[in-house]
Design an enzyme around this catalytic site. Structure first.
Site, short mmCIF file in Angstrom:
data_model
loop_
_atom_site.label_atom_id
_atom_site.label_comp_id
_atom_site.label_asym_id
_atom_site.label_seq_id
_atom_site.Cartn_x
_atom_site.Cartn_y
_atom_site.Cartn_z
N ASP A 58 -4.61 -39.52 0.62
CA ASP A 58 -5.33 -38.75 -0.40
C ASP A 58 -5.27 -39.47 -1.74
OD1 ASP A 58 -2.69 -38.46 -0.94
OD2 ASP A 58 -2.73 -36.29 -1.25
N CYS A 75 -1.22 -42.35 -1.28
CA CYS A 75 -0.44 -42.80 -0.12
C CYS A 75 0.56 -43.91 -0.48
CB CYS A 75 -1.36 -43.25 1.01
SG CYS A 75 -2.34 -44.72 0.63
N HIS A 82 -4.50 -48.21 2.62
CA HIS A 82 -3.69 -47.10 3.12
C HIS A 82 -2.38 -47.63 3.68
CE1 HIS A 82 -2.74 -43.15 4.65
NE2 HIS A 82 -2.38 -43.72 5.78
#
Length: 427
Positions: A201, A204, A414
């Site tokens: 979101d 991370c 990510h």
């Protein structure tokens, strides 16, 4: 004689009418083209659906994806959409055509535009999944997805799973990218047994780094023990009026006094949580405390605001040191060489204020985070496997006494975390 034929003709007409009436009652008047397709056998539907999906993915891949990913299967794309979403969307062009955003955490589901019969598509998709996974695994994933989509409960750090099992689930194809990822995971599995997925979101990088730091903390860092630590917002705001433009999470337009007080509360919370967890001796109890903290959304995001402010403070210190002719790390030159962050004020306005909202941490900002925490962040960059950049340290010349936390990334956007270090590695 004529009367006899008339009676027989009428009798035959009545019998024929009854047959037609019975047929009208017991059978449909006719099947539309779409309805006729529905009565095809399941294997036929699967083959048609598989061909349609393959065609769509080939078109999208040729238009938007890199050459080495054009053969990526829909199964890979679907899993990428569900589990890998961060600040700047990964595989943006492909995902825009195939998925819908559900909430801030970017939990996604498969979406096929122009499909008039969604239930048929879902049925064939589930049948295709059955060819790869057992029923229990599919149900377990549905439960996790429903929990993630719930507004009341969002899993920030998922339970651990075997790292190679996770790899096989995520990267089934035979594309060059999938083969490279599998090699990368195999290398990580030589040192770590399990992986924990991190919620994507735009926080991370913060979430993965802080979770790892707290889960192995045994004492309070020196910079957290300083008496002036909680006075940091007041001291900086008294020197730099532009800090009043700081954007708190979901609280834009705050006045200077409110910003000062709230950030002070966040810093106090960070020190309190770090102290409490570091004092826990048992590894299981420590892990439970970390899991509990990262299920409390309000406290969790308050900690991220504290980290962002610490990064700003570190950036100001580096900028001033460089201007006064002192030696600074190389990344500091790169940080302020960007057109969007030539000074700490621009860094705050154009980067730090957007972290968690419209973007995550960029690579050079990972260095800044490491310096702010005085931790070495070791990252397995799986897409860099077989290169010198496969294992990257932030910073690349860390202090010897800095603790080390380890993350995994597939794209520098990510981050997940490896856990359960193998016994040989520990020795």
């Amino acid at each position: 004689m004529l009367l006899f034929w008339e009676r027989n003709f009428m009798y035959f007409f009545i019998l024929q009418s009854q047959d037609n009436l019975q047929g009208w009652v017991t059978e449909p008047t006719g099947l539309s083209a779409g309805a006729e397709e529905k009565i095809e056998s399941v294997p036929t539907q699967l083959m048609k659906h598989k061909n349609e999906v393959g065609l769509a993915s080939e078109e999208l891949g040729s238009a938007n994806a890199p050459a080495d990913q054009t053969e990526q299967t829909m199964s890979e794309i679907r899993h990428d959409s569900v589990y890998r979403s961060a600040g700047r969307p990964e595989k943006t062009d492909m995902i825009k055509s195939l998925v819908m955003d559900q909430d801030a955490s970017r939990n996604c589901e498969l979406y096929l535009p122009g499909s008039g019969n969604r239930s048929a598509v879902e049925s064939s998709e589930e049948s295709e999944e059955d060819m790869y996974r057992d029923e229990e695994e599919i149900e377990r994933e549905k439960i996790l997805l429903s929990e993630a989509n719930s507004s009341e409960y969002k899993l920030s750090v998922s339970p651990e799973m075997d790292i190679m099992e996770y790899c096989r689930k995520e990267w089934r194809g035979n594309t060059p990218a999938a083969k490279r990822m599998r090699k990368g995971y195999e290398a990580v599995a030589q040192k770590f047994a399990s992986i924990r997925r991190i919620r994507g979101d735009n926080y991370c990088a913060f979430r993965a780094t802080l979770f790892q730091a707290l889960s192995q903390a045994t004492q309070l860092p020196r910079w957290l023990q300083s008496e002036d630590f909680t006075m940091l917002p007041e001291n900086l705001l008294s020197k730099y009026d532009w800090i009043k433009q700081w954007q708190l999470r979901q609280k834009p337009g705050k006045r200077m006094g409110e910003i000062r007080d709230e950030i002070k509360e966040y810093l106090i919370l960070l020190r309190q949580k770090w102290k409490n967890i570091s004092e826990i001796k048992g590894p299981l109890e420590k892990q439970e405390a970390c899991d509990k903290l990262f299920k409390n959304e309000e406290e969790e995001y308050s900690l991220y605001e504290a980290l962002k402010f610490l990064m700003l403070n570190t950036a100001i210190e580096l900028y001033n040191a460089d201007k006064s002719g002192k030696r600074v790390p190389v990344f500091s030159w790169l940080l302020f060489a960007r057109d969007t962050s030539s000074n700490p004020c621009q860094l705050m306005q154009n980067h730090l204020n957007h972290i968690g909202h419209s973007g995550g941490l960029e690579q050079v900002e990972m260095f800044l985070l490491a310096y702010a925490l005085q931790y070495t962040i070791q990252v397995y960059r799986l897409y860099k496997h077989s290169t010198d950049e496969f294992v990257t340290l932030y910073p690349n010349d860390p202090e010897e006494d800095w603790p080390v936390v380890t993350l995994i990334t597939e794209d520098d956007r990510h981050y997940n975390i490896p856990v359960r270090m193998c016994q040989e590695t520990m020795l």
